[in-house]
Enzyme design. Structure first.
Site, PDB file in Angstrom:
ATOM      1  CG  ASN A  23      -2.113  -0.940   1.006  1.00 30.60           C
ATOM      2  OD1 ASN A  23      -2.262  -1.522  -0.071  1.00 30.60           O
ATOM      3  ND2 ASN A  23      -2.943  -1.086   2.035  1.00 30.60           N
ATOM      4  CG  ASP A 316      -5.866  -3.438   5.066  1.00 29.76           C
ATOM      5  OD1 ASP A 316      -7.085  -3.494   4.848  1.00 29.76           O
ATOM      6  OD2 ASP A 316      -5.077  -2.742   4.391  1.00 29.76           O
TER       7      ASP A 316
END
Ligand code: UD1
Length: 440
Positions: A23, A316
């Site tokens: 990310n 996450d």
């Protein structure tokens, strides 16, 4: 399609090198569009999502070279990637490339800022929720962009350039903050972004932009102030460690009663998670290149968590911690506040015998001494790794199908786990993945 087969019951014991954060890498790669000079990233992970972003950038005209960087980070060689956007040949990001990965929307900000226009396919929904991009678009409008939606595409124009402005995000958005940071670097004048995301990946992007010549203050806080500059130049940047991969393997050690050295990472990337894992029984010791997790106590206590923007508990890691809770002593509660549909892993964990009840945005987990292996299906990236963790702790065989989700975000997962004593193998399928993806 490939499957993963695990025979549970072996402890996770050994050393795992944590890769660069997916990310962080995706917005960093998109940032190459802001300059005509080469930008080099060290510690880029080898993941399907990175390939998807590279294909999109190549379509836009970016030249990409890959290599291995000189040893560092505990004597390990790091993969590197150099991206050069000296000639942007199109400002259109088509549906076929964007639909495969939601984070493709990260090319919108830099294209608009440098080229004065961009046409990017709307990313669409995904398994964990509707995930609109309205907050990105409203903030771009605040900087003077003209935005229309036509036939599934966002058309963004700033023919006379973007203008610095003050903007408050109504909700914390990670990729929204990243897109706007990239816009504001080349805007005319000062931009203030309030209620900005503070995730380590946003900080990593901001630091890289500064090394490219951007003027940004407030990095790491929820208020970013950017003085626009007329151009950015090339730079070399090392991608921050993947905190979600880090947390996942730390959970693996505690679930299986093992011990791992996680290297190339940093416990400060997980300020809420590390104390929580300690509360559940792990002994965590910082080391020169990361930290050591001693999980031999196995999970002792149930805990209650709520997912929140950084520095809160990361959404996450929600599926993975739920798996750990399902074998802890006592009851635990999870409240998911970021995504509306992020309990898709629950029915799969129940197939292994986990006791979980979902009520709206909350899940109650009653720990059980033993899960039992079963065939299960991955539904999204983080859900898929939670099923691998469950299989590692379960008695007997677990087969996880649809593992293309896993390949998007976990680098060589079965190799890393097998090297630490887990009985795991990939069963190669005949078909290639043709499914749509979303970044999480
Ligand atoms: C990023 C991460 C993802 C992580 C998530 C939250 C990447 C590539 N992905 O996703 O792994 O799970 O942050 O930490 O970095 N929202 C809107 N409108 C918008 C934007 C967001 O309503 O324009 C909502 C979303 O639906 C969600 C919440 O805001 O409910 C937070 O989303 P956001 O932080 O934007 O997630 P992503 O950046 O997509």
């Amino acid at each position: 399609m490939d499957k993963i087969r695990i025979i549970g019951g072996s402890p996770l014991n050994g050393i795992i090198r944590i890769g660069g954060a997916k990310n962080a890498s995706l917005p960093l790669m998109a940032a190459c569009l802001l300059t005509d000079e080469p930008v080099t990233f060290k510690n880029i992970p080898d993941l399907a999502d990175i390939t998807s972003m590279a294909i999109l950038l190549e379509h836009l005209g970016v030249q990409i070279g890959q290599g291995i960087d000189s040893p560092e980070n505990g004597g390990l060689q790091l993969p590197s990637m150099t991206l050069t956007a000296s000639h942007v040949k199109t400002t259109i990001a088509p549906y076929d490339l964007v639909r495969r990965m939601r984070a493709s929307v990260l090319v919108l900000g830099p294209l608009l800022a440098r080229m004065g226009q961009a046409v990017v396919s709307m990313p669409g929904g995904c398994a964990i929720g509707t995930r609109p991009i309205d907050l990105h678009l409203k903030a771009m409008e605040a900087l003077g962009a003209e935005i229309t939606l036509e036939e599934g595409y966002v058309h963004a124009r700033a023919p006379h350039g973007l203008k610095g402005a003050s903007h408050t995000f109504p909700l914390v958005t990670v990729t929204g903050t990243e897109n706007l940071l990239m816009c504001a670097c080349l805007a005319d004048g000062e931009t203030t972004l309030r209620n900005a995301a503070r995730e380590p990946e946003v900080i990593d992007l901001a630091n890289c932009l500064v090394s490219m010549g951007a003027q940004i203050s407030g990095i790491g806080t929820d208020t970013l102030v950017i003085q626009g500059v007329s151009r950015l130049h090339g730079a070399t940047h090392t991608v921050v460690a993947d905190r979600i991969e880090t947390g996942t393997y730390a959970i693996g050690a505690l679930m299986t009663g093992g011990q791992v050295d996680l290297i190339g990472t940093d416990p400060s990337l997980l300020p809420t998670f590390v104390p929580l894992l300690e509360e559940m029984g792990a002994i965590i010791t910082p080391t020169a290149h990361g930290f050591h997790v001693d999980g031999r106590n196995k999970p002792q206590h149930g805990v209650d968590i709520m997912t929140e923007p950084f520095p809160g508990f990361p959404t996450d890691l929600q599926a993975q911690i739920m798996t750990l809770m399902s074998v802890a002593q006592g009851a635990s509660m999870i409240t998911e506040t970021i995504f509306e549909n992020r309990f898709m892993h629950v029915p799969e964990l129940q197939r292994l015998g986990a006791s979980i009840n979902v009520h709206g945005a909350s899940a109650m987990i009653r720990g059980k001494p033993q899960l039992i292996g079963a065939p299960v299906m991955a539904t999204d990236l983080r859900a898929s790794v939670s099923l691998v963790l469950a299989g590692m702790a379960a008695q007997g065989e677990t087969i996880v199908s649809r593992v293309y989700h896993l390949d998007r975000g976990y680098e060589h997962v079965e190799d890393k786990l097998a090297a630490c004593g887990i009985n795991i193998e990939r069963i190669r399928g005949r078909d290639h993945d043709t499914e749509d993806h979303c970044a999480a």
